[in-house]
Scaffold this motif. Structure first.
Motif, PDB file in Angstrom:
ATOM      1  N   LEU A 129       4.029  -2.116   8.490  1.00  0.00           N
ATOM      2  CA  LEU A 129       3.249  -1.350   7.521  1.00  0.00           C
ATOM      3  C   LEU A 129       2.333  -2.283   6.745  1.00  0.00           C
ATOM      4  O   LEU A 129       2.716  -3.401   6.386  1.00  0.00           O
ATOM      5  CB  LEU A 129       4.176  -0.614   6.557  1.00  0.00           C
ATOM      6  N   ALA A 130       1.135  -1.821   6.446  1.00  0.00           N
ATOM      7  CA  ALA A 130       0.141  -2.654   5.765  1.00  0.00           C
ATOM      8  C   ALA A 130       0.561  -2.950   4.329  1.00  0.00           C
ATOM      9  O   ALA A 130       1.272  -2.175   3.683  1.00  0.00           O
ATOM     10  CB  ALA A 130      -1.215  -1.954   5.786  1.00  0.00           C
ATOM     11  N   SER A 131       0.139  -4.095   3.834  1.00  0.00           N
ATOM     12  CA  SER A 131       0.352  -4.441   2.431  1.00  0.00           C
ATOM     13  C   SER A 131      -0.526  -3.550   1.550  1.00  0.00           C
ATOM     14  O   SER A 131      -1.469  -2.915   2.026  1.00  0.00           O
ATOM     15  CB  SER A 131       0.021  -5.913   2.198  1.00  0.00           C
ATOM     16  N   TYR A 132      -0.220  -3.529   0.259  1.00  0.00           N
ATOM     17  CA  TYR A 132      -1.015  -2.695  -0.647  1.00  0.00           C
ATOM     18  C   TYR A 132      -0.962  -3.276  -2.057  1.00  0.00           C
ATOM     19  O   TYR A 132      -0.100  -4.098  -2.395  1.00  0.00           O
ATOM     20  CB  TYR A 132      -0.503  -1.248  -0.653  1.00  0.00           C
ATOM     21  N   GLY A 133      -1.897  -2.844  -2.882  1.00  0.00           N
ATOM     22  CA  GLY A 133      -1.957  -3.261  -4.273  1.00  0.00           C
ATOM     23  C   GLY A 133      -2.105  -2.055  -5.184  1.00  0.00           C
ATOM     24  O   GLY A 133      -2.697  -1.044  -4.794  1.00  0.00           O
ATOM     25  N   LEU A 134      -1.551  -2.153  -6.383  1.00  0.00           N
ATOM     26  CA  LEU A 134      -1.611  -1.076  -7.369  1.00  0.00           C
ATOM     27  C   LEU A 134      -2.133  -1.616  -8.699  1.00  0.00           C
ATOM     28  O   LEU A 134      -1.937  -2.785  -9.033  1.00  0.00           O
ATOM     29  CB  LEU A 134      -0.225  -0.459  -7.580  1.00  0.00           C
ATOM     30  N   LEU A 135      -2.782  -0.734  -9.440  1.00  0.00           N
ATOM     31  CA  LEU A 135      -3.299  -1.059 -10.766  1.00  0.00           C
ATOM     32  C   LEU A 135      -2.688  -0.114 -11.781  1.00  0.00           C
ATOM     33  O   LEU A 135      -2.743   1.109 -11.614  1.00  0.00           O
ATOM     34  CB  LEU A 135      -4.831  -0.930 -10.794  1.00  0.00           C
ATOM     35  N   LEU A 149      -5.870   3.722  -9.613  1.00  0.00           N
ATOM     36  CA  LEU A 149      -6.877   3.929  -8.569  1.00  0.00           C
ATOM     37  C   LEU A 149      -6.440   4.971  -7.551  1.00  0.00           C
ATOM     38  O   LEU A 149      -7.127   5.193  -6.551  1.00  0.00           O
ATOM     39  CB  LEU A 149      -7.174   2.597  -7.868  1.00  0.00           C
ATOM     40  N   ASN A 150      -5.289   5.608  -7.794  1.00  0.00           N
ATOM     41  CA  ASN A 150      -4.780   6.673  -6.926  1.00  0.00           C
ATOM     42  C   ASN A 150      -4.634   6.184  -5.481  1.00  0.00           C
ATOM     43  O   ASN A 150      -5.006   6.857  -4.525  1.00  0.00           O
ATOM     44  CB  ASN A 150      -5.707   7.887  -6.965  1.00  0.00           C
ATOM     45  N   ARG A 151      -4.058   4.996  -5.337  1.00  0.00           N
ATOM     46  CA  ARG A 151      -3.894   4.367  -4.033  1.00  0.00           C
ATOM     47  C   ARG A 151      -2.665   4.938  -3.319  1.00  0.00           C
ATOM     48  O   ARG A 151      -1.574   4.952  -3.872  1.00  0.00           O
ATOM     49  CB  ARG A 151      -3.732   2.861  -4.217  1.00  0.00           C
ATOM     50  N   ARG A 152      -2.846   5.401  -2.090  1.00  0.00           N
ATOM     51  CA  ARG A 152      -1.730   5.866  -1.284  1.00  0.00           C
ATOM     52  C   ARG A 152      -1.319   4.769  -0.302  1.00  0.00           C
ATOM     53  O   ARG A 152      -2.155   4.001   0.172  1.00  0.00           O
ATOM     54  CB  ARG A 152      -2.081   7.163  -0.538  1.00  0.00           C
ATOM     55  N   TYR A 153      -0.025   4.707  -0.017  1.00  0.00           N
ATOM     56  CA  TYR A 153       0.498   3.680   0.881  1.00  0.00           C
ATOM     57  C   TYR A 153       1.707   4.242   1.609  1.00  0.00           C
ATOM     58  O   TYR A 153       2.236   5.294   1.253  1.00  0.00           O
ATOM     59  CB  TYR A 153       0.876   2.423   0.096  1.00  0.00           C
ATOM     60  N   GLU A 154       2.137   3.532   2.644  1.00  0.00           N
ATOM     61  CA  GLU A 154       3.252   3.996   3.458  1.00  0.00           C
ATOM     62  C   GLU A 154       4.564   3.348   2.997  1.00  0.00           C
ATOM     63  O   GLU A 154       4.605   2.157   2.669  1.00  0.00           O
ATOM     64  CB  GLU A 154       3.021   3.660   4.926  1.00  0.00           C
ATOM     65  N   SER A 155       5.620   4.151   2.999  1.00  0.00           N
ATOM     66  CA  SER A 155       6.966   3.675   2.691  1.00  0.00           C
ATOM     67  C   SER A 155       7.863   4.049   3.860  1.00  0.00           C
ATOM     68  O   SER A 155       7.902   5.205   4.285  1.00  0.00           O
ATOM     69  CB  SER A 155       7.487   4.312   1.399  1.00  0.00           C
ATOM     70  N   ALA A 156       8.593   3.069   4.395  1.00  0.00           N
ATOM     71  CA  ALA A 156       9.392   3.292   5.603  1.00  0.00           C
ATOM     72  C   ALA A 156      10.583   4.200   5.318  1.00  0.00           C
ATOM     73  O   ALA A 156      11.166   4.183   4.236  1.00  0.00           O
ATOM     74  CB  ALA A 156       9.881   1.960   6.161  1.00  0.00           C
ATOM     75  N   VAL A 157      10.945   5.003   6.311  1.00  0.00           N
ATOM     76  CA  VAL A 157      12.132   5.856   6.259  1.00  0.00           C
ATOM     77  C   VAL A 157      13.307   5.056   6.805  1.00  0.00           C
ATOM     78  O   VAL A 157      13.239   4.533   7.919  1.00  0.00           O
ATOM     79  CB  VAL A 157      11.923   7.135   7.093  1.00  0.00           C
ATOM     80  N   ALA A 178       7.722   6.726   8.620  1.00  0.00           N
ATOM     81  CA  ALA A 178       7.259   6.347   7.287  1.00  0.00           C
ATOM     82  C   ALA A 178       6.661   7.568   6.601  1.00  0.00           C
ATOM     83  O   ALA A 178       6.258   8.533   7.254  1.00  0.00           O
ATOM     84  CB  ALA A 178       6.219   5.228   7.368  1.00  0.00           C
ATOM     85  N   LEU A 179       6.611   7.496   5.291  1.00  0.00           N
ATOM     86  CA  LEU A 179       6.021   8.553   4.483  1.00  0.00           C
ATOM     87  C   LEU A 179       4.829   8.008   3.719  1.00  0.00           C
ATOM     88  O   LEU A 179       4.843   6.849   3.275  1.00  0.00           O
ATOM     89  CB  LEU A 179       7.047   9.102   3.481  1.00  0.00           C
ATOM     90  N   SER A 180       3.805   8.815   3.564  1.00  0.00           N
ATOM     91  CA  SER A 180       2.664   8.461   2.737  1.00  0.00           C
ATOM     92  C   SER A 180       2.983   8.843   1.295  1.00  0.00           C
ATOM     93  O   SER A 180       3.256  10.007   0.995  1.00  0.00           O
ATOM     94  CB  SER A 180       1.411   9.200   3.210  1.00  0.00           C
ATOM     95  N   VAL A 181       3.027   7.844   0.414  1.00  0.00           N
ATOM     96  CA  VAL A 181       3.422   8.081  -0.972  1.00  0.00           C
ATOM     97  C   VAL A 181       2.381   7.467  -1.906  1.00  0.00           C
ATOM     98  O   VAL A 181       1.462   6.769  -1.472  1.00  0.00           O
ATOM     99  CB  VAL A 181       4.817   7.489  -1.278  1.00  0.00           C
ATOM    100  N   GLY A 182       2.567   7.713  -3.192  1.00  0.00           N
ATOM    101  CA  GLY A 182       1.704   7.110  -4.203  1.00  0.00           C
ATOM    102  C   GLY A 182       0.652   8.059  -4.725  1.00  0.00           C
ATOM    103  O   GLY A 182      -0.231   8.476  -3.989  1.00  0.00           O
ATOM    104  N   GLU A 183       0.749   8.400  -5.987  1.00  0.00           N
ATOM    105  CA  GLU A 183      -0.256   9.221  -6.667  1.00  0.00           C
ATOM    106  C   GLU A 183      -0.434   8.710  -8.083  1.00  0.00           C
ATOM    107  O   GLU A 183       0.489   8.157  -8.680  1.00  0.00           O
ATOM    108  CB  GLU A 183       0.173  10.695  -6.713  1.00  0.00           C
ATOM    109  N   ARG A 184      -1.627   8.891  -8.599  1.00  0.00           N
ATOM    110  CA  ARG A 184      -1.870   8.545  -9.996  1.00  0.00           C
ATOM    111  C   ARG A 184      -0.989   9.388 -10.901  1.00  0.00           C
ATOM    112  O   ARG A 184      -0.846  10.596 -10.701  1.00  0.00           O
ATOM    113  CB  ARG A 184      -3.344   8.757 -10.329  1.00  0.00           C
TER     114      ARG A 184
END
Length: 332
Positions: free
Chosen positions: A261-267, A290-298, A314-320
């Protein structure tokens, strides 16, 4: 000291979404829980010499986890917990300190991990034991550097055997890592902190742990605003690449290896009052600004399927999200 916390009602319901995030299916069952925690704790410090100190503490927690989807509420019957800690602190010089510590903690099952509906829960309380060595050096009055090596062990985890697909509740995970941190403060009360952690986590089968990054980084900065009435904070977090579980078929044969899964950054942004108004204080913030969505493994040893039959790892997660907190200090 002592603490008491009670969450009168925690409810959730499963919703399954389509790729466009519209609802494709909603579970008919609603799960209701009530949790209480009574805690007492004590700590003390012994000064052996001018350079050597020993400190320790002990915490006792009595959890009450209730399934209120049935009447009367079902008590899951988790036992009281003891969490000791001890540390040795030695001053190598006036600017440099060495600390060696060992501590323990726990994690109670969350509502989404419990079966609900009056069923008995096989979930155990996860226990964590941490050993850490830290070196701290004060470069100046406004700059501090820290380096640490740590090892921790988590037991009582919910895991699946890759060979048989059997679910277990006695899994053990081990993590070894290094962390580096710098703290600074200027004469104008501008504060910043930067940290980098390099770690390796292995699961109960001594394999790289699913959804566990090797690299974690964080940068934080805060400054006074509006004539020092408030403090504005900015935080950026970087989470490195992680692995998913391998996907298997109904015969448990692996049909797809672990996926990276790709790396990601949050603010994140925060605003907090520095002065109280009639004993009231205020804090507010925006997480994932920044309302960045990222994948989290199941975490599964067998395929996870949605009601539509789609297999996913994996699930797509992350919301502002926004939060606001008002606090009242009765004693000041």
């Amino acid at each position: 000291g002592a603490e008491y916390r009670q969450d009168n009602k925690q409810s959730y319901r499963w919703h399954y979404l389509k790729p466009d995030r519209s609802v494709s299916y909603t579970d008919a069952d609603t799960f209701d829980y009530q949790t209480r925690m009574l805690s007492v704790y004590a700590a003390d410090e012994y000064v052996a010499t001018e350079r050597l100190k020993l400190n320790g503490g002990l915490r006792h927690d009595r959890p009450t986890w209730l399934d209120c989807a049935v009447s009367p509420c079902k008590n899951y019957g988790y036992r009281p917990l003891w969490s000791p800690r001890v540390a040795l602190v030695y001053a190598l010089s006036d600017q440099t300190t060495f600390k060696l510590s060992q501590s323990s903690a726990f994690r109670m099952p969350s509502p989404s991990e419990l079966p609900g509906g009056g069923e008995d829960s096989p979930m155990k309380v996860e226990r964590l034991r941490l050993t850490e060595a830290v070196v701290q050096h004060d470069v100046s009055s406004g700059l501090r550097l820290l380096g640490s090596a740590y090892r921790y062990r988590v037991s009582g985890m919910n895991v699946w055997e890759s060979a048989t697909g059997d679910e277990r509740f006695d899994g053990v995970a081990r993590v070894h890592g290094l962390e580096f941190q710098a703290d600074a403060e200027t004469a104008t009360k501008l504060k910043w902190r930067a940290s980098l952690a390099l770690q390796r986590a292995s699961d109960h089968e001594s394999l790289t742990m699913v959804n566990s990054p090797h690299v974690l980084a964080k940068w934080q900065m805060s400054m006074p605003v509006w004539n020092n009435l408030f403090r504005l904070g900015v935080e950026t977090t970087f989470v490195g690449a992680r692995l998913t579980s391998p996907l298997g078929n109904d015969a448990l044969a692996v049909i797809a290896p672990p996926r990276r899964l790709a790396s990601y950054g949050l603010l994140n942004l925060t605003l907090s009052s520095q002065r109280k108004w009639h004993n009231w204080s205020l804090s507010a913030g925006v997480k994932n600004a920044l309302n960045r969505r990222y994948e989290s493994a199941v975490l599964r040893a067998f395929p996870s399927r949605s009601p539509s039959g789609v297999v996913f790892d994996a699930l797509s997660v992350g919301e502002r999200s926004f939060w606001l907190q008002l606090s009242y200090d009765h004693w000041n």
